[in-house]
Design a protein around this motif. Structure first.
Motif, PDB file in Angstrom:
ATOM      1  N   ASP A 253      28.943  56.482  -0.389  1.00  7.25           N
ATOM      2  CA  ASP A 253      28.529  55.023   0.203  1.00  7.25           C
ATOM      3  C   ASP A 253      29.934  54.700   0.231  1.00  7.25           C
ATOM      4  N   LEU A 254      31.113  54.281   1.146  1.00  7.47           N
ATOM      5  CA  LEU A 254      32.299  54.570   2.327  1.00  7.47           C
ATOM      6  C   LEU A 254      32.259  52.843   1.703  1.00  7.47           C
ATOM      7  N   ARG A 255      32.000  51.611   0.878  1.00 10.13           N
ATOM      8  CA  ARG A 255      32.599  50.487   1.163  1.00 10.13           C
ATOM      9  C   ARG A 255      32.970  50.904  -0.047  1.00 10.13           C
ATOM     10  N   PRO A 256      33.864  49.662   0.177  1.00  3.08           N
ATOM     11  CA  PRO A 256      35.135  49.771  -1.237  1.00  3.08           C
ATOM     12  C   PRO A 256      33.682  48.444  -2.503  1.00  3.08           C
TER      13      PRO A 256
ATOM     14  N   ARG B  11      31.310  46.383  -4.122  1.00  2.94           N
ATOM     15  CA  ARG B  11      31.313  44.771  -4.131  1.00  2.94           C
ATOM     16  C   ARG B  11      31.919  44.060  -4.728  1.00  2.94           C
TER      17      ARG B  11
ATOM     18  N   THR C 141      35.262  43.759  -3.543  1.00  3.43           N
ATOM     19  CA  THR C 141      36.526  43.851  -3.311  1.00  3.43           C
ATOM     20  C   THR C 141      36.709  44.357  -2.040  1.00  3.43           C
ATOM     21  N   ARG C 142      37.740  44.384  -1.435  1.00  2.18           N
ATOM     22  CA  ARG C 142      38.408  44.580  -0.235  1.00  2.18           C
ATOM     23  C   ARG C 142      39.019  45.727  -0.143  1.00  2.18           C
ATOM     24  N   ASP C 143      38.817  46.211   0.660  1.00  4.13           N
ATOM     25  CA  ASP C 143      40.010  47.163   1.398  1.00  4.13           C
ATOM     26  C   ASP C 143      40.802  46.797   2.570  1.00  4.13           C
TER      27      ASP C 143
ATOM     28  N   ASP D 102      45.437  44.247   8.299  1.00  2.08           N
ATOM     29  CA  ASP D 102      44.389  43.222   7.118  1.00  2.08           C
ATOM     30  C   ASP D 102      45.965  43.146   6.437  1.00  2.08           C
TER      31      ASP D 102
END
Ligand code: HAM
Length: 423
Positions: free
Chosen positions: A2-5, A7, A9-11, A16
């Motif tokens: 899973d490439l998302r940070p 749950r 949290t934010r890249d 940004d």
């Protein structure tokens, strides 16, 4: 994978990051304008710093773990305990008052909602060593100064003000022992967030029956400071603090922003006096920032108490609010020049040109790959560059560099030694 940070949290991609840097620079500039100095502390702290027993959500939401040396540690959920620890470390060596600010990343295992995540950046400003409400007024003025800088007005935002001394006064009248104060405040804060029966059951464990709870609820729904005077009596400290604070707010010119609202209690155990919370008048978001006086925190850590107050202001709710109001700034990339050599044999020349421009203070993107000129122009456009600096064989042989202004389209051949003047 899973490439998302993880749950919550934010890249922060460069676009940004531009926005984050913009926000932090406003926070820093306001803090400096108010004479505050920046400090920092580790994001990992000893878990014991946060294990207060008043039943706060923040304790239940702790990201805690054991390290390889069997120490119990936690990611900081807020900055105030670290600040208290640092002040205690200095002991009497620190000249008071202290005005310090920080922008820590804080971690809480929270239920996610709009403007609430599991990490956030939180602007903190705290004053130690000033006992009266003059410190609170100064902090509120800083918050308003920030709101105004980013384009928000008192019709967008209000700041609810109350004092924990209101509850303290009622508890005294009800003869509830003083040591129950913090735990009662933490529960009372939940009265408008959770079903009353659930909170009442817990309040009963602290010897507050339904009648006493009613008395507290009634007091917290009063609408004016005069009504508060009728309930608590004219010698109440809550009353004199609130009156002084509203009078100071007039001198600061921030009265339009402030709203007396005794229902503001706040969910952290350590507050002892004035408490406040900024809210969006459109009422779609949770608190924008919050703070208050906490004169007894240092003794909770075994030190000598020093009067203290401060606030925390998160980045997430604010950015949601700015989006709603169309106030998110358009921030360009930060490249001034793209330097491009027409021919690989001119790579050395391009490096020299880039070096000269960088020394002169310009932000330079030097094209490192073998590319066509058409690509270089597209690239400059993507990077938002203001100039294209071209190194071409004939011109370079004559000591010239071609400079094209990308907004006007004007082009000139500039002698190498005059390049820095052409800005
Ligand atoms: P707090 O009310 O827990 O206070 O948090 C302050 C602010 O941090 C909130 O109003 C909100 O802007 C932001 N915030 C808190 N939790 C989250 C979250 N999960 N996601 C996004 N933003 C969040 C304190 O932390 C106190 N230590 C503030 C303080 C400093 N009091 C005295 N000095």
């Amino acid at each position: 994978m899973d490439l998302r940070p993880p749950r919550g949290t934010r890249d922060f991609f460069p676009e940004d990051m531009r926005l984050r840097s913009w926000l932090f620079s406003h926070w820093r500039q306001v803090a400096h304008r108010f004479g505050f100095e920046e400090y920092d502390a580790p994001v990992i702290e000893s878990e014991a710093l946060y294990t207060r027993k008043a039943g706060e959500d923040i304790t239940r939401q702790l990201y805690n773990f054991e390290d390889k040396g069997q120490r119990r540690l936690a990611l900081r959920p807020e900055m105030t305990p670290s600040l208290a620890r640092m002040l205690l470390q200095k002991g009497g060596a620190l000249a008071l008052p202290v005005r310090w600010f920080s922008i820590p990343q804080c971690w809480r295992y929270e239920r996610m909602s709009r403007g609430r995540g599991r990490e956030h950046y939180q602007w903190n400003m705290d004053i130690f060593g000033v006992p009266g409400v003059a410190a609170e007024a100064e902090l509120l003025a800083a918050i308003v100064c920030f709101f105004e800088r980013v384009g928000l007005s008192s019709s967008d935002i209000g700041i609810k003000i109350s004092s924990r001394k209101v509850i303290e006064g009622v508890l005294k009248q009800l003869e509830v022992p003083a040591e129950r104060f913090s735990a009662v405040c933490v529960l009372v804060d939940k009265l408008d967030k959770l079903p009353r029966e659930a909170i009442e059951q817990e309040l009963e464990l602290l010897d507050l029956d339904s009648e006493k709870v009613d008395r507290i609820v009634q007091t917290l729904s009063l609408e004016s400071i005069d009504e508060l005077e009728d309930t608590l009596g004219s010698d109440s400290e809550a009353l004199s603090d609130l009156r002084s604070l509203f009078a100071l707010a007039k001198d600061y010119g921030i009265s339009d922003w402030l709203v007396f609202d005794p229902s503001v209690v706040r969910g952290l155990a350590y507050y002892t006096g004035i408490v406040f919370e900024a809210f969006d008048r459109g009422a779609t978001l949770r608190a924008v920032c919050g703070g208050g006086r906490y004169d007894r925190l240092l003794s909770a850590y075994g030190g000598k108490d020093v009067p203290a107050c401060g606030f925390g202001f998160g980045d997430m709710v604010l950015l949601e609010l700015l989006k709603d109001k169309g106030l998110v700034p358009v921030l360009e990339g930060s490249v001034d020049d793209v330097v491009f050599a027409f021919d690989p044999s001119l790579r050395g020349a391009a490096i020299q040109v880039a070096a000269r421009l960088r020394t002169a203070g310009r932000a330079v993107d030097l094209v490192l790959e073998k590319k066509k000129v058409k690509w270089a122009f597209k690239h400059a456009d993507r990077r938002g560059a203001s100039r294209m600096v071209l190194i071409a064989p004939d011109e370079w042989a004559r000591g010239l560099v071609r400079v094209k202004d990308l907004s006007s389209g004007d082009q000139q051949d500039v002698p190498l030694d005059q390049l820095e003047e052409q800005q």
